[in-house]
Scaffold this active site. Structure first.
Site: not given
Length: 711
Positions: A479, A490, A504
């Site tokens: 999470s 990224d 998740k």
């Protein structure tokens, strides 16, 4: 502007081991009757009919998946409910299963009408089968067992066919009971002691079955329904809801572990940062608790087959008191013997789940590197301080800011953020923490069930830390951890090292049923419902797949064993349009390729890595064994083989326990940490710092910074 706090974490299990007055009353049971008396038949109460309609409606209309309640759901519900009751196929006969087939396509229609008769009928047959079988087992235990015969018990019968006759089940149970007695004998119990312990298990099972009430059955059935939609949607009965809310408030005492009942075993599903189990570091996720003892001298109570709330009642206790647990480790073979863990009950301490730092030095190519390591157990925030307007309120981000300043004053050459076993926490903290390492930009996108997409960004200009960065993750990083690791990846700000993360990528909301049923008195329970899904700034979801490390380290777990991908009903991976962001360009595919190549070469030649892989293969071999020998001599040899390298395996797979220790005086990496994963992360990070392509990228960044400053 006030922040909106979302909590994203590993699945929250029904019971958390903390202390409050809820000791089960195991009353004396009446003599066993082979024919289930009508008075013991469980029936749905009127309130359950109302709750069934409400829960079904909320899930089918408001769940993120928008899955229609139809015959497909009805069919899946029947299979899930039966599996939850009798996972290893020890109680139901094939004739029972054929009888239940008549309900396969009608459960959806029944639920919408509040009709629960079929669910309770299935449970009542299950109850009768257990009572019947338990009485037979108690008689069987009195007989003699020959432990010289070479025969085996199948450990996992999930894919086995249903027994066609009582005689077939009798044979299965003969082997099961023989195994239970032999396991105790091999744990230094006498034969008579072993038989007595097993007998008490099934006497207790009879008592427990007679204590199951209508609400218990309703909860089982509603959770069989909710898991069809996704693994994180669940119904909490009033007492389960109380446990859940106490867990969120963290105003209770115990050992700090979330437990779940799986096939007669109490299994650890999460270790809560800041609790005794977390600080003790011995209890692990997926360990099985088979015995509980009070204090240092109390006798162990065998808890195999116990109701989960009764086990929780034994483990809970006053702050400062000792509880001892008999545990079968998660990596143990089916025939392994348990070990004992001693824990002192206490409250969750915010300071214990706080981020911590250390410096580890290492010599590479004749140069000494000082690597800072910040370990973050969870994404936490002190709500009271935050709401009161305290400027530097206690939180992950504020704590890491201070630690970074201290580490930079010490002159570190690079930084590793360790997120292993970090199951998540406050979404905003993941966003704010990411902002310490990037200039500005979007961090995560959240898509609601209505299709609306919100972009959450780091709005602060500039970075707190601009140096070399690596992030360590493992299969239990979930999470909020995945949001942070995904953002670093990224933005090409640092390298991700470790195992595939949990996967998740969903957000849940708690719904009080009292809002929908006003004519009933007292608490009605809650529904935890998946309402949204989050996506990385690139548009890719972490749901199901998690974050893939740039450098994958050898893992003790496979993807189908741990994480979202192991859940049959997990929501699928997908992607949306990317949000606008400007990469940091600290890392390139060329740099990652160089680091991968170097690590792959070391996998073949480095003695420690070869030893790590050998131990992983050994653990997997033991864990994948499905045949348990019932011959004492053979079983003793198997246990001896398992224990031969156990100390070495435990050492290899233990997290580095040194905290706040700065090892700058000692440059021997092996002496500073015994954690092979951290050792490799340090070596990979130093290789990154020394990489020519990486140095080139840093020079280009410096020129851009100079140009920006002049402008």
């Amino acid at each position: 502007m006030r922040k909106i706090i979302y909590f994203l974490s590993l699945p929250l299990i029904l019971f958390t081991v903390w202390s409050f007055s809820n000791t089960a009353n195991l009353s004396k049971v009446e003599p066993f009757q082979f024919t289930l008396p009508d008075t013991s038949l469980l029936k749905p109460e009127p309130v359950h009919q109302k709750k069934a309609i409400v829960v079904t409606g909320i899930i089918s209309f408001n769940h993120y998946s928008k899955k229609e309640l139809n015959n497909d759901v009805s069919s899946a519900l029947l299979d899930e409910y039966i599996s939850n009751l009798d996972f290893n196929k020890y109680y139901f006969l094939n004739s029972d299963i054929q009888r239940f087939e008549t309900y396969r396509l009608q459960l959806d229609d029944d639920l919408q009408k509040g009709n629960l008769e079929s669910a309770y009928e299935i449970y009542n047959i299950y109850k009768q089968r257990i009572l019947d079988r338990s009485e037979k087992v108690i008689k069987l235990i009195a007989k003699d067992f020959d432990f010289t015969i070479d025969e085996y018990l199948e450990a996992d019968r999930e894919k086995a066919p249903w027994a066609k006759s009582d005689a077939e089940l009798d044979e299965l149970w003969r082997k099961r009971i023989k195994n239970e007695i032999l396991s105790l004998v091999l744990s230094n119990k006498t034969l008579e002691e072993s038989k007595d312990i097993v007998k008490k298990r099934y006497e207790r099972l009879i008592k427990g079955m007679n204590q199951v009430n209508s609400e218990d059955v309703f909860q089982l059935y509603m959770n069989a329904l909710s898991v069809i939609y996704d693994p994180h949607t669940s119904y909490f009965s009033p007492i389960s809801s109380q446990n859940f809310n106490m867990d969120i408030n963290k105003s209770f005492e115990g050992i700090g572990a979330r437990l779940q009942n799986q096939d007669d075993y109490t299994t650890v599903k999460e270790i809560i940062p800041g609790g005794p189990a977390f600080t003790g570091k011995e209890l692990k996720i997926n360990d099985k608790i088979i015995g509980v003892a009070q204090g240092d001298k109390g006798e162990f109570v065998d808890v195999i087959g116990w109701r989960i709330d009764d086990v929780v009642g034994l483990i809970r206790g006053d702050k400062g008191t000792v509880v001892r647990l008999q545990v079968l480790p998660s990596d143990a073979a089916p025939n392994a013997t348990p070990h004992v863990i001693r824990l002192v009950r206490d409250k969750i301490k915010l300071e214990e789940q706080s981020a911590s730092k250390k410096i580890i030095s290492s010599v590479q190519n004749g140069k000494t590197y000082k690597m800072g390591v910040i370990t973050i157990p969870s994404f936490y925030i002190d709500f009271e301080e935050y709401r009161s307007g305290v400027e530097n309120y206690k939180s992950t981000t504020n704590d890491v800011k201070k630690l970074l300043a201290e580490l930079e004053n010490e002159g570190i050459d690079g930084l590793i953020i360790d997120l292993r076993y970090n199951g998540g926490g406050a979404l905003q903290e993941a966003i704010d923490l990411s902002g310490l390492f990037i200039k500005k930009g979007s961090i995560v996108q959240v898509k609601e069930s209505n299709g609306k997409i919100r972009v959450y960004s780091d709005k602060d200009q500039g970075k707190i830390y601009n140096g070399p960065l690596a992030v360590m993750v493992n299969s239990f990083s979930a999470s909020a951890s995945e949001i942070f690791a995904g953002a670093i990846q990224d933005y090409q700000r640092g390298i991700i090292i470790g195992e595939q993360t949990y996967g998740k990528g969903t957000v849940q909301n708690l719904i009080d049923l009292e809002r929908y049923i006003e004519d009933e008195k007292g608490p009605l329970g809650q529904l935890k419902l998946t309402i949204s899904k989050y996506y990385r700034t690139t548009g890719s979801s972490t749901q199901h797949t998690g974050v893939t490390p740039d450098i994958k380290l050898p893992s003790i777990y496979s993807q189908n064993e741990i994480g979202e991908s192991s859940e049959p009903t997990a929501l699928p991976w997908d992607e949306i349009a990317p949000s606008k962001f400007d990469p940091e360009n600290d890392i390139s595919s060329t740099v990652i390729a160089h680091l991968k190549s170097s690590f792959e070469n070391r996998l073949k030649t480095d003695p420690e890595l070869k030893k790590l892989i050998a131990n992983i293969e050994e653990v997997q071999k033991f864990r994948n064994q499905n045949k348990i020998s019932l011959q004492k001599a053979k079983r003793e040899k198997e246990i001896e083989e398992y224990n031969k390298n156990k100390a070495e395996r435990d050492k290899l797979f233990a997290l580095d326990e040194e905290e706040e220790e700065e090892n700058t005086a000692n440059n021997n990496l092996a002496e500073q940490t015994e954690d092979p994963y951290l050792k490799n992360a340090i070596q990979i990070s130093i290789e990154m710092i020394e990489d020519k392509e990486y140095k080139k990228l840093q020079k280009l960044k410096e020129k851009d910074l100079v140009k920006t400053d002049k402008e």
